[in-house]
Design a protein around this motif. Sequence first.
Motif, PDB file in Angstrom:
ATOM      1  N   ILE A  20      33.900  24.666  52.295  1.00 25.69           N
ATOM      2  CA  ILE A  20      33.808  25.831  51.718  1.00 25.69           C
ATOM      3  C   ILE A  20      33.883  26.992  52.443  1.00 25.69           C
ATOM      4  CG2 ILE A  20      32.020  27.451  50.688  1.00 25.69           C
ATOM      5  CD1 ILE A  20      31.093  24.612  49.312  1.00 25.69           C
ATOM      6  N   GLN A  21      33.571  26.946  53.986  1.00 25.73           N
ATOM      7  CA  GLN A  21      33.326  28.057  54.851  1.00 25.73           C
ATOM      8  C   GLN A  21      34.643  28.440  55.182  1.00 25.73           C
ATOM      9  OE1 GLN A  21      30.902  27.663  58.475  1.00 25.73           O
ATOM     10  NE2 GLN A  21      30.474  29.768  58.132  1.00 25.73           N
ATOM     11  N   ALA A  22      35.751  27.166  55.583  1.00 22.29           N
ATOM     12  CA  ALA A  22      36.728  27.607  56.254  1.00 22.29           C
ATOM     13  C   ALA A  22      37.788  28.271  55.020  1.00 22.29           C
ATOM     14  CB  ALA A  22      37.713  26.094  56.229  1.00 22.29           C
ATOM     15  N   HIS A  23      37.575  27.933  53.772  1.00 28.55           N
ATOM     16  CA  HIS A  23      38.432  28.568  52.736  1.00 28.55           C
ATOM     17  C   HIS A  23      37.856  30.042  52.620  1.00 28.55           C
ATOM     18  CE1 HIS A  23      40.951  25.428  51.138  1.00 28.55           C
ATOM     19  NE2 HIS A  23      39.949  24.678  51.119  1.00 28.55           N
ATOM     20  N   ALA A  24      36.618  30.298  52.525  1.00 30.19           N
ATOM     21  CA  ALA A  24      36.008  31.492  52.473  1.00 30.19           C
ATOM     22  C   ALA A  24      36.454  32.728  53.727  1.00 30.19           C
ATOM     23  CB  ALA A  24      34.453  31.518  52.476  1.00 30.19           C
ATOM     24  N   VAL A  25      36.385  31.867  54.942  1.00 33.13           N
ATOM     25  CA  VAL A  25      37.106  32.728  56.018  1.00 33.13           C
ATOM     26  C   VAL A  25      38.525  33.105  55.860  1.00 33.13           C
ATOM     27  CG1 VAL A  25      37.444  32.863  58.470  1.00 33.13           C
ATOM     28  CG2 VAL A  25      35.155  31.988  57.700  1.00 33.13           C
ATOM     29  N   ARG A  26      39.156  32.051  55.468  1.00 36.54           N
ATOM     30  CA  ARG A  26      40.862  32.257  55.118  1.00 36.54           C
ATOM     31  C   ARG A  26      40.933  33.347  54.224  1.00 36.54           C
ATOM     32  NH1 ARG A  26      43.815  30.428  51.684  1.00 36.54           N
ATOM     33  NH2 ARG A  26      42.352  29.101  50.673  1.00 36.54           N
ATOM     34  N   LEU A  27      40.234  33.194  52.951  1.00 35.80           N
ATOM     35  CA  LEU A  27      40.521  34.293  51.840  1.00 35.80           C
ATOM     36  C   LEU A  27      40.026  35.644  52.212  1.00 35.80           C
ATOM     37  CD1 LEU A  27      39.494  32.181  48.666  1.00 35.80           C
ATOM     38  CD2 LEU A  27      41.632  32.829  49.329  1.00 35.80           C
ATOM     39  N   PHE A  28      38.850  35.668  53.009  1.00 33.91           N
ATOM     40  CA  PHE A  28      38.236  37.070  53.382  1.00 33.91           C
ATOM     41  C   PHE A  28      39.281  37.547  54.432  1.00 33.91           C
ATOM     42  CE2 PHE A  28      33.702  35.367  53.084  1.00 33.91           C
ATOM     43  CZ  PHE A  28      33.684  35.725  51.616  1.00 33.91           C
ATOM     44  N   GLU A  60      27.289  36.972  52.464  1.00 36.34           N
ATOM     45  CA  GLU A  60      27.644  36.951  53.849  1.00 36.34           C
ATOM     46  C   GLU A  60      27.321  35.763  54.685  1.00 36.34           C
ATOM     47  OE1 GLU A  60      25.869  40.952  52.065  1.00 36.34           O
ATOM     48  OE2 GLU A  60      25.487  38.789  51.869  1.00 36.34           O
ATOM     49  N   ASP A  61      26.348  34.712  54.162  1.00 33.19           N
ATOM     50  CA  ASP A  61      26.365  33.700  54.733  1.00 33.19           C
ATOM     51  C   ASP A  61      27.624  32.802  55.056  1.00 33.19           C
ATOM     52  OD1 ASP A  61      23.581  34.074  55.097  1.00 33.19           O
ATOM     53  OD2 ASP A  61      23.259  32.934  53.261  1.00 33.19           O
ATOM     54  N   LEU A  62      28.706  33.334  54.084  1.00 32.60           N
ATOM     55  CA  LEU A  62      29.915  32.318  54.261  1.00 32.60           C
ATOM     56  C   LEU A  62      30.539  32.717  55.558  1.00 32.60           C
ATOM     57  CD1 LEU A  62      31.004  32.762  50.358  1.00 32.60           C
ATOM     58  CD2 LEU A  62      30.807  30.663  51.782  1.00 32.60           C
ATOM     59  N   VAL A  63      30.203  33.619  56.175  1.00 33.26           N
ATOM     60  CA  VAL A  63      30.585  34.025  57.085  1.00 33.26           C
ATOM     61  C   VAL A  63      29.854  33.762  58.505  1.00 33.26           C
ATOM     62  CG1 VAL A  63      31.778  35.786  58.703  1.00 33.26           C
ATOM     63  CG2 VAL A  63      32.274  35.828  56.367  1.00 33.26           C
ATOM     64  N   LEU A  64      28.494  34.357  58.201  1.00 31.01           N
ATOM     65  CA  LEU A  64      27.496  34.334  59.296  1.00 31.01           C
ATOM     66  C   LEU A  64      26.968  32.803  59.676  1.00 31.01           C
ATOM     67  CD1 LEU A  64      25.673  37.267  58.386  1.00 31.01           C
ATOM     68  CD2 LEU A  64      27.501  37.280  60.093  1.00 31.01           C
ATOM     69  N   VAL A  65      27.047  31.832  58.812  1.00 27.13           N
ATOM     70  CA  VAL A  65      26.223  30.589  58.986  1.00 27.13           C
ATOM     71  C   VAL A  65      26.969  29.710  60.149  1.00 27.13           C
ATOM     72  CG1 VAL A  65      25.739  28.310  58.187  1.00 27.13           C
ATOM     73  CG2 VAL A  65      24.973  30.592  56.810  1.00 27.13           C
ATOM     74  N   ASP A  66      26.351  29.264  61.191  1.00 26.76           N
ATOM     75  CA  ASP A  66      26.893  28.476  62.142  1.00 26.76           C
ATOM     76  C   ASP A  66      26.090  27.555  62.752  1.00 26.76           C
ATOM     77  OD1 ASP A  66      25.624  30.036  63.876  1.00 26.76           O
ATOM     78  OD2 ASP A  66      27.350  31.464  64.400  1.00 26.76           O
ATOM     79  N   GLN A  67      26.502  26.791  63.857  1.00 24.05           N
ATOM     80  CA  GLN A  67      25.536  25.995  64.329  1.00 24.05           C
ATOM     81  C   GLN A  67      25.259  26.438  65.763  1.00 24.05           C
ATOM     82  OE1 GLN A  67      24.252  23.216  62.878  1.00 24.05           O
ATOM     83  NE2 GLN A  67      25.402  24.141  60.884  1.00 24.05           N
ATOM     84  N   ARG A 114      40.361  29.556  66.841  1.00 25.30           N
ATOM     85  CA  ARG A 114      41.035  30.260  65.576  1.00 25.30           C
ATOM     86  C   ARG A 114      39.934  30.549  64.546  1.00 25.30           C
ATOM     87  NH1 ARG A 114      45.377  26.724  66.033  1.00 25.30           N
ATOM     88  NH2 ARG A 114      44.497  25.486  64.247  1.00 25.30           N
ATOM     89  N   PHE A 115      39.078  29.631  64.222  1.00 25.98           N
ATOM     90  CA  PHE A 115      38.112  29.741  63.232  1.00 25.98           C
ATOM     91  C   PHE A 115      36.951  30.952  63.836  1.00 25.98           C
ATOM     92  CE2 PHE A 115      33.978  28.174  60.991  1.00 25.98           C
ATOM     93  CZ  PHE A 115      34.536  28.638  59.718  1.00 25.98           C
ATOM     94  N   LEU A 116      36.554  30.620  64.888  1.00 28.55           N
ATOM     95  CA  LEU A 116      35.370  31.377  65.429  1.00 28.55           C
ATOM     96  C   LEU A 116      36.049  32.873  65.717  1.00 28.55           C
ATOM     97  CD1 LEU A 116      32.803  31.925  66.782  1.00 28.55           C
ATOM     98  CD2 LEU A 116      33.662  31.141  68.833  1.00 28.55           C
ATOM     99  N   LEU A 117      37.403  33.173  65.949  1.00 31.44           N
ATOM    100  CA  LEU A 117      37.987  34.552  65.939  1.00 31.44           C
ATOM    101  C   LEU A 117      37.942  35.020  64.944  1.00 31.44           C
ATOM    102  CD1 LEU A 117      39.188  36.646  68.140  1.00 31.44           C
ATOM    103  CD2 LEU A 117      41.552  35.295  67.657  1.00 31.44           C
ATOM    104  N   ALA A 118      38.391  34.406  63.826  1.00 30.78           N
ATOM    105  CA  ALA A 118      38.465  35.167  62.317  1.00 30.78           C
ATOM    106  C   ALA A 118      37.166  35.316  61.932  1.00 30.78           C
ATOM    107  CB  ALA A 118      39.008  34.109  61.399  1.00 30.78           C
ATOM    108  N   ARG A 119      36.103  34.669  62.213  1.00 36.09           N
ATOM    109  CA  ARG A 119      34.646  34.921  61.891  1.00 36.09           C
ATOM    110  C   ARG A 119      34.202  36.147  62.624  1.00 36.09           C
ATOM    111  NH1 ARG A 119      31.181  31.325  63.501  1.00 36.09           N
ATOM    112  NH2 ARG A 119      29.594  32.398  62.354  1.00 36.09           N
TER     113      ARG A 119
END
Length: 211
Positions: A20-28, A60-67, A114-119
């Motif tokens: 879900i988060q991967a698709h969210a970041v891509r679409l955003f 907002e959590d779709l971008v901000l949530v991480d480990q 790439r994912f971290l940079l996009a976020r």
Amino acid sequence: MPDQPSTLREQRRAETQRTIQAHAVRLFTERGYDATTVADVAEAAGVSPMTVYRHFPTKEDLVLVDQNGQLVAERIIASSAAQPLVRRIGGALVDSAATLTGGGHGGDLAAGERFLLARLRLMISTPALRARHLDNHYALQQAIVDALGGDATDPDTAFRAHAAASACLAAMHTALVRWAEGDGRAELPDLIAKALAAAFGDDVVDTAPDA
């Protein structure tokens, strides 16, 4: 054996959350944060909007949530309590950055980078995310303080832990912004180490190669 079903459920939950988060970041990134709805994210991920909200209570959590908080805390707990606070925290920040970026070195960015940079770009460029990012900053600071342990009832000990965590996170934030501005061309762990060294001295992080 009784723990296996629970573990499998957790693995599936984590995989769904990552998808879900991967698709969210891509679409955003492609359409813009404000122009993309939670329903758009759900459709792209092949789940219902309710499923999205179960994993991410707010947009907002779709971008901000991480480990990152968990990773940093684990590394601090594993470090020697005899070390100075900023060295324990700084080493944990550098190590967790290496894990989150996938350990890529040179050439094309690794998937994790790439994912971290996009976020990160979304956090910097989107007003709503910038405001919420401050909450994440405080949560990470508290996770660091909790991981340091010590006598939580001693005001001086707690003050020193909070001050050290806040100062280290400020240095890391400077490195993150520089990394984003440079399109991820530099190695993020190295940038964080340099920022920490600029603030606290060259011996704040262990620069020796891994064994």
